[in-house]
Design an enzyme around this catalytic site. Structure first.
Site, short mmCIF file in Angstrom:
data_model
loop_
_atom_site.label_atom_id
_atom_site.label_comp_id
_atom_site.label_asym_id
_atom_site.label_seq_id
_atom_site.Cartn_x
_atom_site.Cartn_y
_atom_site.Cartn_z
N ARG A 167 7.39 -1.88 -4.04
CA ARG A 167 7.70 -2.90 -5.04
C ARG A 167 6.96 -2.63 -6.33
NH1 ARG A 167 6.77 -9.26 -3.88
NH2 ARG A 167 4.64 -8.50 -3.59
N ASP A 181 -1.02 -9.31 1.60
CA ASP A 181 -0.22 -8.10 1.60
C ASP A 181 -0.24 -7.49 3.01
OD1 ASP A 181 0.35 -5.16 1.40
OD2 ASP A 181 0.66 -5.68 -0.71
N ASP A 184 -1.33 -3.73 3.27
CA ASP A 184 -2.77 -3.55 3.08
C ASP A 184 -3.55 -4.00 4.31
OD1 ASP A 184 -2.52 -2.44 0.59
OD2 ASP A 184 -2.93 -4.30 -0.50
N THR A 233 7.96 -5.51 -12.32
CA THR A 233 9.32 -6.07 -12.25
C THR A 233 9.60 -6.75 -10.91
OG1 THR A 233 10.29 -4.05 -11.32
CG2 THR A 233 10.12 -4.19 -13.73
#
Length: 209
Positions: A104, A200, A203, A108
């Site tokens: 990602r 995340d 992560d 944006t």
């Protein structure tokens, strides 16, 4: 009609609590993702058709059931989806595994493809696309776009946590796709992260930041 199946089994919900916890370390987080994936695989394959076969037990020949010839393929979205693969394979070790690499763009929030490798016989298979999080829906939409080009028999999307925005976006683009998740959370924040979520997933699975 939205095709969303929220798996509220007590074992899944129990493990999801620890998955969300900020104090859960990388090793435990990785194990929990795999365990939840196994439990979710059990539910997501509930509609596989069965046929009768004759089986000889030590006592006699009897009629039993086996899955009716439908082959499965698991397609994780890299990299976080990798954390779910072993858990799925625990139940279906004969499944083939494809990989779709998307990341990602943090400005944006749109997914960018960098890798695509699917089983050569995918058109004969029922595909389950894997990603722990359905946030904006961009990665899931793009991954399903890619898989559909190979004309598999069927596609399902399996995640652990979904945001309402991601569900809406995925249904708008792919209204035929069934979504399986363990929880539908409140919303996305201004950075496109699911709230309350779990941070995340990639992560936390791989110990990176």
């Amino acid at each position: 009609m939205q095709k969303v199946f929220v798996m509220d089994h007590p074992l899944i919900q129990h493990k999801l609590t620890f998955l969300r916890d900020i104090s859960t370390g990388t090793k435990s987080f990785r194990e929990l993702v795999s365990e939840i994936a196994t439990l979710m695989c059990y539910e997501a394959t509930r509609d596989l058709p069965l046929v009768n076969v004759q089986t000889e037990t030590p006592m006699q020949i009897t009629t039993t059931k086996v899955i009716s010839g439908r082959k499965l393929a698991f397609v994780p979205i890299l990299r976080a989806g990798l954390g779910m693969v072993d858990g799925m394979l625990n139940l279906v070790p004969s499944a083939k595994v494809g990989h779709i690499g998307l990341y990602r763009d943090h400005d944006t929030l749109k997914p960018i493809e960098y890798y695509n490798k699917l089983p050569p016989d995918i058109e004969e298979r029922e595909v389950i696309v894997l990603d722990p999080m359905l946030a904006t829906g961009g990665s899931a939409i793009d991954a399903i776009d890619i898989v559909k080009k190979s004309n598999p028999k069927n596609i399902k999307f399996l995640c652990i946590i979904a945001a309402p925005e991601g569900i809406e976006a995925l249904h708008k683009k792919h209204p035929d796709i069934h979504i399986y998740c363990a929880a539908v959370d409140e919303k996305l924040n201004e950075n496109g992260y699911i709230m309350p979520g779990l941070g995340d997933a990639g992560d936390r699975i791989f110990g990176t930041k």
